[in-house]
Design a protein around this motif. Structure first.
Motif, PDB file in Angstrom:
ATOM      1  N   LYS A   1      50.322  30.312  14.816  1.00 15.36           N
ATOM      2  CA  LYS A   1      49.908  31.616  15.347  1.00 15.36           C
ATOM      3  C   LYS A   1      49.162  32.457  14.327  1.00 15.36           C
ATOM      4  O   LYS A   1      48.089  32.982  14.645  1.00 15.36           O
ATOM      5  CB  LYS A   1      51.135  32.362  15.836  1.00 15.36           C
ATOM      6  N   PRO A   2      49.697  32.597  13.108  1.00 14.70           N
ATOM      7  CA  PRO A   2      48.947  33.392  12.129  1.00 14.70           C
ATOM      8  C   PRO A   2      47.574  32.805  11.875  1.00 14.70           C
ATOM      9  O   PRO A   2      46.601  33.533  11.706  1.00 14.70           O
ATOM     10  CB  PRO A   2      49.821  33.325  10.875  1.00 14.70           C
TER      11      PRO A   2
ATOM     12  N   TYR B   1      45.374  33.787  14.589  1.00 13.24           N
ATOM     13  CA  TYR B   1      45.168  35.229  14.525  1.00 13.24           C
ATOM     14  C   TYR B   1      44.174  35.596  13.437  1.00 13.24           C
ATOM     15  O   TYR B   1      43.240  36.369  13.663  1.00 13.24           O
ATOM     16  CB  TYR B   1      46.503  35.925  14.284  1.00 13.24           C
TER      17      TYR B   1
ATOM     18  N   ARG C   1      40.652  34.603  14.334  1.00  7.15           N
ATOM     19  CA  ARG C   1      40.086  35.530  15.290  1.00  7.15           C
ATOM     20  C   ARG C   1      39.560  36.779  14.595  1.00  7.15           C
ATOM     21  O   ARG C   1      38.452  37.251  14.861  1.00  7.15           O
ATOM     22  CB  ARG C   1      41.169  35.908  16.304  1.00  7.15           C
ATOM     23  N   GLN C   2      40.385  37.315  13.681  1.00  6.78           N
ATOM     24  CA  GLN C   2      39.977  38.522  12.963  1.00  6.78           C
ATOM     25  C   GLN C   2      38.721  38.273  12.145  1.00  6.78           C
ATOM     26  O   GLN C   2      37.799  39.083  12.117  1.00  6.78           O
ATOM     27  CB  GLN C   2      41.101  38.994  12.020  1.00  6.78           C
TER      28      GLN C   2
ATOM     29  N   HIS D   1      46.107  41.563   7.291  1.00  2.00           N
ATOM     30  CA  HIS D   1      46.782  40.971   8.437  1.00  2.00           C
ATOM     31  C   HIS D   1      47.929  40.060   8.021  1.00  2.00           C
ATOM     32  O   HIS D   1      48.839  39.826   8.801  1.00  2.00           O
ATOM     33  CB  HIS D   1      45.769  40.278   9.340  1.00  2.00           C
TER      34      HIS D   1
ATOM     35  N   ALA E   1      51.298  40.444   9.750  1.00  2.00           N
ATOM     36  CA  ALA E   1      51.931  39.273  10.361  1.00  2.00           C
ATOM     37  C   ALA E   1      53.361  39.121   9.858  1.00  2.00           C
ATOM     38  O   ALA E   1      54.263  38.772  10.614  1.00  2.00           O
ATOM     39  CB  ALA E   1      51.122  38.009  10.064  1.00  2.00           C
ATOM     40  N   LEU E   2      53.556  39.414   8.585  1.00  2.00           N
ATOM     41  CA  LEU E   2      54.905  39.359   8.018  1.00  2.00           C
ATOM     42  C   LEU E   2      55.823  40.329   8.768  1.00  2.00           C
ATOM     43  O   LEU E   2      56.950  40.008   9.112  1.00  2.00           O
ATOM     44  CB  LEU E   2      54.837  39.727   6.533  1.00  2.00           C
TER      45      LEU E   2
ATOM     46  N   PHE F   1      55.493  41.240  11.737  1.00  2.00           N
ATOM     47  CA  PHE F   1      55.692  40.790  13.113  1.00  2.00           C
ATOM     48  C   PHE F   1      56.485  39.490  13.168  1.00  2.00           C
ATOM     49  O   PHE F   1      56.484  38.803  14.175  1.00  2.00           O
ATOM     50  CB  PHE F   1      54.354  40.620  13.821  1.00  2.00           C
ATOM     51  N   GLY F   2      57.112  39.135  12.061  1.00  2.00           N
ATOM     52  CA  GLY F   2      58.040  38.007  12.081  1.00  2.00           C
ATOM     53  C   GLY F   2      57.431  36.655  11.779  1.00  2.00           C
ATOM     54  O   GLY F   2      58.064  35.634  12.024  1.00  2.00           O
ATOM     55  N   ALA F   3      56.200  36.617  11.227  1.00  2.00           N
ATOM     56  CA  ALA F   3      55.667  35.331  10.794  1.00  2.00           C
ATOM     57  C   ALA F   3      56.365  34.942   9.497  1.00  2.00           C
ATOM     58  O   ALA F   3      56.747  35.806   8.714  1.00  2.00           O
ATOM     59  CB  ALA F   3      54.163  35.429  10.562  1.00  2.00           C
ATOM     60  N   THR F   4      56.519  33.639   9.279  1.00  2.00           N
ATOM     61  CA  THR F   4      57.124  33.229   8.008  1.00  2.00           C
ATOM     62  C   THR F   4      56.052  33.227   6.937  1.00  2.00           C
ATOM     63  O   THR F   4      54.861  33.181   7.231  1.00  2.00           O
ATOM     64  CB  THR F   4      57.714  31.807   8.092  1.00  2.00           C
ATOM     65  N   ARG F   5      56.482  33.269   5.682  1.00  2.00           N
ATOM     66  CA  ARG F   5      55.528  33.218   4.585  1.00  2.00           C
ATOM     67  C   ARG F   5      54.760  31.913   4.598  1.00  2.00           C
ATOM     68  O   ARG F   5      53.575  31.864   4.294  1.00  2.00           O
ATOM     69  CB  ARG F   5      56.258  33.428   3.269  1.00  2.00           C
ATOM     70  N   ARG F   6      55.445  30.844   4.969  1.00  2.00           N
ATOM     71  CA  ARG F   6      54.783  29.543   5.029  1.00  2.00           C
ATOM     72  C   ARG F   6      53.639  29.573   6.041  1.00  2.00           C
ATOM     73  O   ARG F   6      52.533  29.123   5.764  1.00  2.00           O
ATOM     74  CB  ARG F   6      55.823  28.490   5.420  1.00  2.00           C
ATOM     75  N   GLN F   7      53.913  30.116   7.214  1.00  2.00           N
ATOM     76  CA  GLN F   7      52.855  30.214   8.239  1.00  2.00           C
ATOM     77  C   GLN F   7      51.665  31.011   7.727  1.00  2.00           C
ATOM     78  O   GLN F   7      50.517  30.669   7.989  1.00  2.00           O
ATOM     79  CB  GLN F   7      53.405  30.909   9.489  1.00  2.00           C
TER      80      GLN F   7
END
Lengths: 126, 296, 225
Positions: free
Chosen positions: C2-3, C6, C9-10, C64, C68-69, C71-77
């Motif tokens: 997802k990141p 995202y 896209r940005q 972003h 993203a962090l 919004f619950g994205a992991t650091r790995r993502q």
């Protein structure tokens, strides 16, 4: 805070008291269904768990009973039980403060009793 | 929806000079609404950020359903931490538009409910084309509320959601919160220092004081530990004898004490005094405001 | 995943805006002629703008990444997304630059050999991919990583990285200008010079990269990834 509940005592106690008042005044007859936890929570804007606590207290007192999957109902003889309980507390809660206030106003026992008698007749007329 | 508990176990967070969290252990059981209260700088935001793995902790661990939250995609997918926007107005998101912010929610929160989000936006009258930095404080609060509610995350944490709201908007928010909570059984943690409506909404209160969790108690139980005693000064003195008095007021021969004692214990003294429960706000002040507990 | 999407896209939006700017400038030169002010910007776009592009991309990514962090994205993502986007973006920017260099004579017609444009244009075309790609990746990566690293490592290390980065940009920016000045009379063999100096950014870019990856690996180990 909403208009029905106050800060003066714990909310679940107020819920229990409110339902008791309703049963005493005949808003909910014996065997009638009382508002659900969620209805109470929504109307009074309180946590449903708190509403449930109030209701459960009345279940413990034998005033309400639960019909699984349907809701809460007023138990047989609930009004009488509430009446008995409140009568037991009547002296401490109402009569003693009344006497204390009367004393501090220098009202004699006769005068106070006359006022009481008057209040009773008014109540009957009203 | 399967629900799991979010647990912090002896979490410490040391910033350069400040120990922000000092061994906090707490279990957020599913299906409850928690109120997280504490004075400014008590560590509320730090705790919420640590619970959602947005900051690394110095020691201790956070687990969701028994599994560590740190770098755990599955666990993080179930958590939503809606931060206070106004506090970081100079940072990046101020330049974003409302709809961009919400799009991130749609993209990142797997439980996102777009229909619900749209309905909330309409209800609050949020202008989605406006830049976040240009919104009023109240509107920024509403945006964080929309994000939190529409995330539909099983565990949702809100940081000061009512800070910028007037009393009417606060009541609206709490009604929405309760409706959603009743419909879904989601767990909510709400940090706030506005406690007027709190007692009715929070099932449990967590109180942070200087990085320590000093209370993790059902709201009713916490309130029941205190009472306000008023009446003739002599009677009040006699009724409160031996209990820690947190606050005293006297006016002529009339006195009013705030005392840390259950109402039943005061009643047992048989004095002619009036007993009242304390509001959550007063209890909070008693716990976090008065350092000179027990003194005159 | 997802990141990554995202970020892409940005960044894509940013690339499109850049491409539109290059195209618009070429059109303006076409309309107002080679002696108009717009002519200078053709070089800017092809040469300096590409670096702005790198910084812009990195900035977007770092902003972003932070969001993203939240919004619950992991650091790995975020790391994966960030790296993918930087690489994709670098190639896209290079492609854009090459395309605009190729389009310039098509749109503008022949350009005088001794003009500044020819000099700069050759630098871009000749230094080509490596010249742009490596520093861009390095700079961009550092920019973005600062955000992630500073969660763990104090501001001092962030400043250090920032200084290294600024030095790299300066080197990259100044050297061609030096060449430009040295060859202003037109006799010097500037292409030979360029052949030498184009290795400087390549080497500095690689060093930057190595430092960046060492820091990253260390940070990741500390983040318990």
């Amino acid at each position: 805070m909403n208009t029905i509940l106050s800060d003066q005592s714990l909310i679940y106690l107020q819920i229990a008291q409110m339902l008791e008042d309703g049963i005493l005044h005949g808003d909910w007859a014996e065997g009638a269904q009382v508002p659900s936890t969620n209805e109470l929570a929504r109307t009074l804007r309180i946590n449903p768990a708190t509403a449930a606590k109030g209701i459960n207290q009345l279940v413990d007192d034998g005033i309400l009973y639960k019909r699984r999957g349907i809701g809460m109902f007023v138990a047989e003889g609930a009004a009488a039980r509430i009446c008995a309980k409140r009568r037991a507390a009547f002296y401490d809660q109402f009569v003693r403060p009344l006497a204390a206030e009367a004393r501090s106003l220098d009202l004699t026992r006769e005068e106070t009793e006359a006022l009481l008698a008057k209040a009773f007749t008014e109540k009957k007329e009203g | 929806m399967e629900q799991k508990a979010l647990c912090a176990n002896n979490v410490r967070k040391q910033y350069k000079e400040k120990l922000a969290l000092d061994g906090v252990s707490v279990t957020l059981e599913p299906g409850h609404i928690y109120g997280l209260i504490g004075r400014n700088g008590a560590g509320k935001t730090t705790l919420l950020a640590a619970l959602t793995a947005q900051i690394p902790v110095t020691s201790g661990e956070v687990a969701y359903g028994g599994e560590p939250v740190w770098e755990n995609e599955k666990a993080l997918a179930d958590l939503c931490f809606s931060r206070e926007i106004g506090a970081r107005a100079d940072s990046g998101e101020a330049a974003l538009k409302v709809k961009d912010y919400l799009r991130m929610g749609r993209l990142f929160y797997p439980h996102w409910d777009e229909e619900y989000a749209q309905a909330l936006i309409k209800q609050f009258g949020l202008d989605v084309k406006q830049k976040i930095g240009r919104l009023s404080k109240g509107m920024q609060s509403m945006l964080t509320i929309v994000l939190a509610l529409a995330s539909r995350a099983p565990v949702t944490l809100l940081d000061e959601p009512v800070a910028g709201l007037d009393v009417v908007a606060r009541e609206d928010f709490y009604r929405l919160l309760l409706d959603d909570h009743m419909a879904t059984g989601r767990t909510f943690v709400i940090s706030t220092h506005i406690l007027e409506e709190g007692a009715a909404i929070f099932e449990r209160v967590l109180i942070l004081k200087e990085g320590k969790l000093i209370e993790d108690t059902p709201t009713d139980d916490l309130l029941a530990r205190f009472c306000a005693v008023s009446g003739p000064a002599a009677a009040v003195e006699a009724a409160c004898e031996g209990f820690p008095v947190l606050h005293r007021e006297a006016l002529g021969s009339h006195a009013s004490f705030v005392v840390r004692a259950p109402a039943a214990d005061i009643t047992a003294r048989g004095q002619a005094v009036e007993l009242n429960a304390l509001s959550l706000q007063k209890v909070f002040v008693a716990l976090c405001g008065h350092e000179q507990e027990g003194q005159a | 995943m997802k990141p990554t999407l995202y970020f892409c896209r940005q960044v894509l939006m940013y690339h499109l805006v850049m491409a539109a700017a290059v195209a618009a400038d070429l059109l303006l030169v076409r309309i107002f002629g080679q002696d108009s002010i717009f002519f200078i910007y053709v070089n800017m776009f092809q040469y300096l703008f590409i670096m702005m592009h790198a910084i812009g991309t990195a900035n977007i990514c770092s902003l972003h990444a932070k969001l993203a962090l939240g919004f619950g994205a992991t650091r790995r993502q975020i790391v994966v997304g960030y790296t993918v986007v930087m690489v994709v973006s670098a190639f896209a920017a290079t492609l854009l630059s090459v395309a605009s260099a190729a389009a310039t004579p098509l749109v503008l017609g022949p350009i005088a050999e001794d003009s500044m444009q020819a000099l700069m244009g050759t630098a871009v075309a000749d230094g080509s991919l490596w010249y742009m790609l490596i520093p861009m990746l390095g700079i961009g990566a550092v920019f973005g990583w600062v955000t992630i690293l500073k969660n763990r490592r104090g501001w001092r290390s962030v400043l250090l990285i920032g200084m290294v980065m600024i030095a790299a940009i300066a080197l990259w920016l100044v050297l061609p200008l030096v060449v430009l000045m040295m060859t202003a009379d037109g006799d010097s063999d500037y292409l030979a010079l360029l052949n030498i100096i184009r290795w400087v950014p390549l080497v500095s870019g690689l060093v930057l990269f190595a430092v960046f990856y060492a820091l990253t690996v260390r940070a990741l180990r500390r983040l318990a990834l």
